[in-house]
Design an enzyme around this catalytic site. Structure first.
Site, PDB file in Angstrom:
ATOM      1  N   ASN A 167       2.781  10.159  -9.733  1.00 50.00           N
ATOM      2  CA  ASN A 167       1.811  10.128 -11.065  1.00 50.00           C
ATOM      3  C   ASN A 167       2.846  10.729 -11.981  1.00 50.00           C
ATOM      4  OD1 ASN A 167       2.055  12.061  -9.568  1.00 50.00           O
ATOM      5  ND2 ASN A 167       0.385  13.224 -10.541  1.00 50.00           N
ATOM      6  N   LYS A 190      13.459  11.042  -2.607  1.00 49.74           N
ATOM      7  CA  LYS A 190      12.237  10.432  -2.624  1.00 49.74           C
ATOM      8  C   LYS A 190      12.050  10.405  -3.724  1.00 49.74           C
ATOM      9  CE  LYS A 190       9.707   9.015   0.435  1.00 49.74           C
ATOM     10  NZ  LYS A 190       9.304   7.942  -0.333  1.00 49.74           N
ATOM     11  N   GLY A 241       2.386  15.582  -3.498  1.00 50.96           N
ATOM     12  CA  GLY A 241       1.593  14.695  -3.000  1.00 50.96           C
ATOM     13  C   GLY A 241       0.529  14.749  -2.712  1.00 50.96           C
ATOM     14  N   SER A 242      -0.241  13.356  -1.754  1.00 59.18           N
ATOM     15  CA  SER A 242      -1.702  14.007  -1.256  1.00 59.18           C
ATOM     16  C   SER A 242      -1.778  14.993  -0.282  1.00 59.18           C
ATOM     17  CB  SER A 242      -1.871  12.318  -0.605  1.00 59.18           C
ATOM     18  OG  SER A 242      -1.370  12.714   0.463  1.00 59.18           O
ATOM     19  N   GLU A 263       2.810  20.882  -3.122  1.00 58.90           N
ATOM     20  CA  GLU A 263       2.371  20.574  -3.897  1.00 58.90           C
ATOM     21  C   GLU A 263       1.372  19.515  -3.865  1.00 58.90           C
ATOM     22  OE1 GLU A 263       2.257  23.074  -6.879  1.00 58.90           O
ATOM     23  OE2 GLU A 263       3.611  23.793  -5.861  1.00 58.90           O
ATOM     24  N   LEU A 264      -0.499  19.306  -3.455  1.00 56.72           N
ATOM     25  CA  LEU A 264      -1.273  18.465  -2.592  1.00 56.72           C
ATOM     26  C   LEU A 264      -2.044  18.704  -3.998  1.00 56.72           C
ATOM     27  CD1 LEU A 264      -1.482  19.716   0.110  1.00 56.72           C
ATOM     28  CD2 LEU A 264       0.763  18.869  -0.694  1.00 56.72           C
ATOM     29  N   CYS A 297      -2.680  15.595 -10.629  1.00 56.24           N
ATOM     30  CA  CYS A 297      -2.833  16.831  -9.513  1.00 56.24           C
ATOM     31  C   CYS A 297      -3.973  17.692 -10.111  1.00 56.24           C
ATOM     32  CB  CYS A 297      -2.115  17.286  -9.366  1.00 56.24           C
ATOM     33  SG  CYS A 297      -0.176  18.236  -9.951  1.00 56.24           S
ATOM     34  N   GLU A 396     -11.224  13.959  -4.199  1.00 50.19           N
ATOM     35  CA  GLU A 396     -10.206  13.503  -5.222  1.00 50.19           C
ATOM     36  C   GLU A 396     -10.647  12.007  -5.738  1.00 50.19           C
ATOM     37  OE1 GLU A 396      -5.934  13.851  -4.834  1.00 50.19           O
ATOM     38  OE2 GLU A 396      -5.546  15.047  -6.076  1.00 50.19           O
TER      39      GLU A 396
HETATM   40  P1  NAD Z   1       1.540  10.481  -0.750  1.00 50.95           P
HETATM   41  O1  NAD Z   1       1.146  11.542  -0.474  1.00 50.95           O
HETATM   42  O2  NAD Z   1       0.725   9.031  -0.344  1.00 50.95           O
HETATM   43  O3  NAD Z   1       2.486  10.536  -0.684  1.00 50.95           O
HETATM   44  C1  NAD Z   1       3.767  11.304  -1.869  1.00 50.95           C
HETATM   45  C2  NAD Z   1       5.458  11.002  -1.076  1.00 50.95           C
HETATM   46  O4  NAD Z   1       5.104  10.920   0.423  1.00 50.95           O
HETATM   47  C3  NAD Z   1       5.652   9.230  -1.214  1.00 50.95           C
HETATM   48  O5  NAD Z   1       7.187   9.909  -1.457  1.00 50.95           O
HETATM   49  C4  NAD Z   1       5.445   9.083  -0.297  1.00 50.95           C
HETATM   50  O6  NAD Z   1       6.618   8.036   0.252  1.00 50.95           O
HETATM   51  C5  NAD Z   1       5.804  10.186   0.819  1.00 50.95           C
HETATM   52  N1  NAD Z   1       5.052  10.116   2.454  1.00 50.95           N
HETATM   53  C6  NAD Z   1       4.260   9.013   2.739  1.00 50.95           C
HETATM   54  N2  NAD Z   1       4.461   9.036   3.858  1.00 50.95           N
HETATM   55  C7  NAD Z   1       5.269   9.994   4.333  1.00 50.95           C
HETATM   56  C8  NAD Z   1       4.858  10.786   5.586  1.00 50.95           C
HETATM   57  N3  NAD Z   1       4.859  10.579   6.775  1.00 50.95           N
HETATM   58  N4  NAD Z   1       6.292  11.165   5.850  1.00 50.95           N
HETATM   59  C9  NAD Z   1       7.265  11.757   4.499  1.00 50.95           C
HETATM   60  N5  NAD Z   1       6.681  11.679   3.598  1.00 50.95           N
HETATM   61  C10 NAD Z   1       5.926  10.561   3.255  1.00 50.95           C
HETATM   62  O7  NAD Z   1       0.479  10.665  -2.496  1.00 50.95           O
HETATM   63  P2  NAD Z   1       0.819   9.718  -4.109  1.00 50.95           P
HETATM   64  O8  NAD Z   1      -0.574   9.079  -3.745  1.00 50.95           O
HETATM   65  O9  NAD Z   1       2.136   9.509  -4.413  1.00 50.95           O
HETATM   66  O10 NAD Z   1       0.365  10.753  -5.189  1.00 50.95           O
HETATM   67  C11 NAD Z   1      -0.819  11.351  -5.325  1.00 50.95           C
HETATM   68  C12 NAD Z   1      -1.183  12.494  -4.705  1.00 50.95           C
HETATM   69  O11 NAD Z   1      -0.054  13.294  -4.976  1.00 50.95           O
HETATM   70  C13 NAD Z   1      -2.170  13.387  -5.190  1.00 50.95           C
HETATM   71  O12 NAD Z   1      -3.300  14.064  -4.175  1.00 50.95           O
HETATM   72  C14 NAD Z   1      -2.347  13.695  -5.853  1.00 50.95           C
HETATM   73  O13 NAD Z   1      -3.033  15.302  -6.221  1.00 50.95           O
HETATM   74  C15 NAD Z   1      -0.971  14.440  -5.475  1.00 50.95           C
HETATM   75  N6  NAD Z   1       0.010  15.555  -6.326  1.00 50.95           N
HETATM   76  C16 NAD Z   1       0.057  17.138  -6.784  1.00 50.95           C
HETATM   77  C17 NAD Z   1       0.331  17.386  -7.957  1.00 50.95           C
HETATM   78  C18 NAD Z   1       0.634  18.627  -7.746  1.00 50.95           C
HETATM   79  O14 NAD Z   1       1.480  19.818  -7.980  1.00 50.95           O
HETATM   80  N7  NAD Z   1      -0.360  19.714  -6.667  1.00 50.95           N
HETATM   81  C19 NAD Z   1       1.068  16.772  -8.898  1.00 50.95           C
HETATM   82  C20 NAD Z   1       0.780  15.673  -8.464  1.00 50.95           C
HETATM   83  C21 NAD Z   1       0.732  14.490  -7.314  1.00 50.95           C
END
Ligand code: NAD
Length: 528
Positions: A167, A190, A241-242, A263-264, A297, A396
């Site tokens: 994002n 990554k 990420g998520s 940071e989720l 997020c 979310e």
């Molecule tokens: P995601 O969890 O699908 O992916 C995030 C990263 O993790 C990507 O680089 C992905 O390739 C990697 N990944 C996926 N599976 C993995 C695994 N098994 N092992 C290691 N790495 C893996 O998240 P997304 O869809 O890219 O981003 C959206 C999410 O991120 C939303 O939930 C959002 O709220 C959250 N987010 C949180 C913040 C924060 O600061 N709290 C900021 C931005 C986004």
């Protein structure tokens, strides 16, 4: 590198100096993955789809160059970051164009939340890392340490892994590398599969700014393959990420006993009290609900409005939402709300809206996506008459939606705001600042605003992290750089005797002495 042309990044040449441009027609793209412009659905670039061996090779390289990078000292490292800051300001348009090309967001979104942040972050960590990591002489109270000098210092962990979401390709990925680098570490980044171009561009820029080879390496590939391989190589992992993937990252880091910072996701609440400035509240709810196409997020995910002002607030938001443009982001001023960045978001957003519609909500703006439109688009959507039986209020959404719920009073609003597994960001609107602050302190979230929303993220000087399922640890503030270090405490005994009275042999005299010392130091001034 222009993200407008198809490019091929070849980490085998030099992962931190990517950009070996290859025409799409000349390349079968074996071992590569296409990058799609979400606003058009067109493939605009190809990048390597690296496997676990790439992480191992990059780790060896990163570790080999880290000691020299650390030895440069804060001033030496800050020089590189200051040049990078200049590069960002001089190349703002190119950076925005690259971000927009792989995310589909509006140019203004990229400028405010990524380029402005980038310029600030390079400068902030360059200017303050040394102070934040300065060694400290600690005053110790224990009688066992009287006369000894105790110092705590912060040593870089060595090799940091950063795994980023799609994002905010700069702010939530590269941005976390800056404090890690300033602390003296090498970094493996990554980026998300869908948005690697910004990181590749920045890595090349950093190299041009004097970053030694191998210190900052960008590895492109699948999360479940490359991401895990990176965790297996590094000394600390920073993940954004998520929540679902975050749990997996935490478990894997736990198996290796390396620290992780997570940071989720979030489901950020926005409370409008009856005494709020409704015009400002409506503007803020809409802007920070739709900003970055709602894919933030810390965006406004759900709104609670006190009953007496509900109708007026809804009328204001609805009118403003209907006026929003949802067009191709071709330049500044070309649209208000851009495309969704990834195709899978369409299904989630649509499901949440349809679930609400089925359960009786009114869709007062948007809500009917055009199935024939190329790219990934969902119109800015406002829903009313919602409640917590609907997924739009509990899960979310991460899209351009704003569900607005009527509540009887502030107590119900607080209860609803806290009725969530998440705890990332929240906002309270009231003209009574004391009341606003009291409400804010009762909300279970890492960042809470009164009469504002989202912008607190820009306070790099203050910690920003989620409560509950929204994360572990924080970025920004002192903790945002100390987490990339190992603290080391040094106990220095210059003056000492040959043998302290409490050591062997135990004759009973040492015991009496310790009992007396315990009473003397801790037994005075205590009452039942
Ligand atoms: P995601 O969890 O699908 O992916 C995030 C990263 O993790 C990507 O680089 C992905 O390739 C990697 N990944 C996926 N599976 C993995 C695994 N098994 N092992 C290691 N790495 C893996 O998240 P997304 O869809 O890219 O981003 C959206 C999410 O991120 C939303 O939930 C959002 O709220 C959250 N987010 C949180 C913040 C924060 O600061 N709290 C900021 C931005 C986004």
């Amino acid at each position: 590198m222009s993200a407008q042309e198809p490019v091929s990044a070849h980490p085998s040449d030099d992962v931190d100096a990517t950009g070996g441009a290859t025409a799409v027609a000349d390349d079968p793209h074996a071992g590569q993955k296409g990058v799609v412009d979400p606003a058009t659905g067109q493939t605009i670039a190809w990048v390597d789809d690296l496997g676990p061996e790439a992480a191992a090779t990059a780790a060896v390289r990163g570790r080999a160059v880290q000691p020299a990078w650390e030895a440069l000292g804060f001033a030496g490292r800050a020089r590189v970051m200051k040049r990078a800051q200049k590069w960002v300001t001089a190349n703002a348009d190119e950076l925005v164009r690259t971000i927009v090309s792989e995310t589909g967001k509006a140019w203004e979104d990229a400028m405010m939340a990524e380029v402005l942040y980038a310029a600030a972050a390079f400068g902030h960590w360059a200017d303050h890392a040394e102070d934040l990591l300065a060694e400290e002489k600690i005053k110790i109270s224990s009688p066992l340490l009287k006369g000894k000098k105790v110092i705590t210092r912060y040593a870089p962990v060595g090799l940091v892994g950063v795994i980023a979401p799609w994002n905010y390709p700069f702010t939530n990925g590269f941005g976390d590398c800056i404090p890690a680098l300033m602390a003296g570490n090498s970094v493996l980044l990554k980026p998300a599969e869908k948005t690697p171009l910004t990181s590749l561009l920045l890595a090349k820029a950093l190299k041009d700014c004097g970053m030694p080879d191998g210190v900052m390496q960008v590895l492109t590939g699948k999360g479940s393959v490359l991401g895990d391989a990176i965790i297996d190589q590094v000394d600390m992992i920073m993940f954004t990420g998520s929540t679902e993937v975050g749990r997996h990252i935490g478990a894997r880091a736990g198996e290796r006993l390396i620290p992780c910072s997570l940071e989720l996701g979030g489901k950020d609440a926005f409370i409008v009290c009856a005494d709020a400035d409704l015009e400002r509240a409506a503007n803020q709810a809409l802007f920070y609900g739709m900003f970055n196409t709602g894919q933030t997020c810390v965006s406004v995910e759900r709104v609670y409005v006190e009953a007496p002002v509900y109708d007026e607030f809804v009328a204001k938001v609805t009118k403003k939402a209907r006026a929003l443009r949802n067009d191709q982001p071709t330049g500044p001023g070309s649209t208000d709300v851009g495309a969704l960045t990834v195709e899978s978001q369409f299904g989630i957003v649509n499901d949440h809206v349809e679930d609400a519609r089925t359960k009786g909500a009114q869709i007062v703006a948007g809500g009917d996506p055009d199935p024939d439109r190329p790219g990934y688009w969902y119109p800015p959507t406002v829903m009313t008459g919602v409640d917590h039986s609907m997924t739009c209020m509990t899960e979310e959404t991460f899209g351009p939606t704003l569900p607005i719920m009527k509540v009887a009073d502030v107590e119900e609003a607080i209860r609803m705001a806290n009725d969530s597994p998440y705890g990332l960001m929240a906002s309270v609107f009231t003209k009574d600042m004391a009341k606003g602050e009291q409400i804010a302190r009762r909300i279970e979230a890492g960042l809470v605003h009164v009469n504002d929303s989202l912008v607190g993220y820009a306070a790099i000087e203050a910690p920003m992290g989620g409560w509950k399922d929204s994360g572990l640890g924080a970025r920004h503030g002192a903790v945002g750089i100390r987490k990339y270090t190992n603290s080391q405490t040094l106990v220095l005994s210059r003056w000492h005797i040959k043998k302290e009275p409490q050591v062997y042999p135990y004759t009973g005299r040492g015991f009496k002495l310790l009992r007396g010392v315990t009473r003397f130091f801790y037994g005075r001034g205590t009452r039942d």
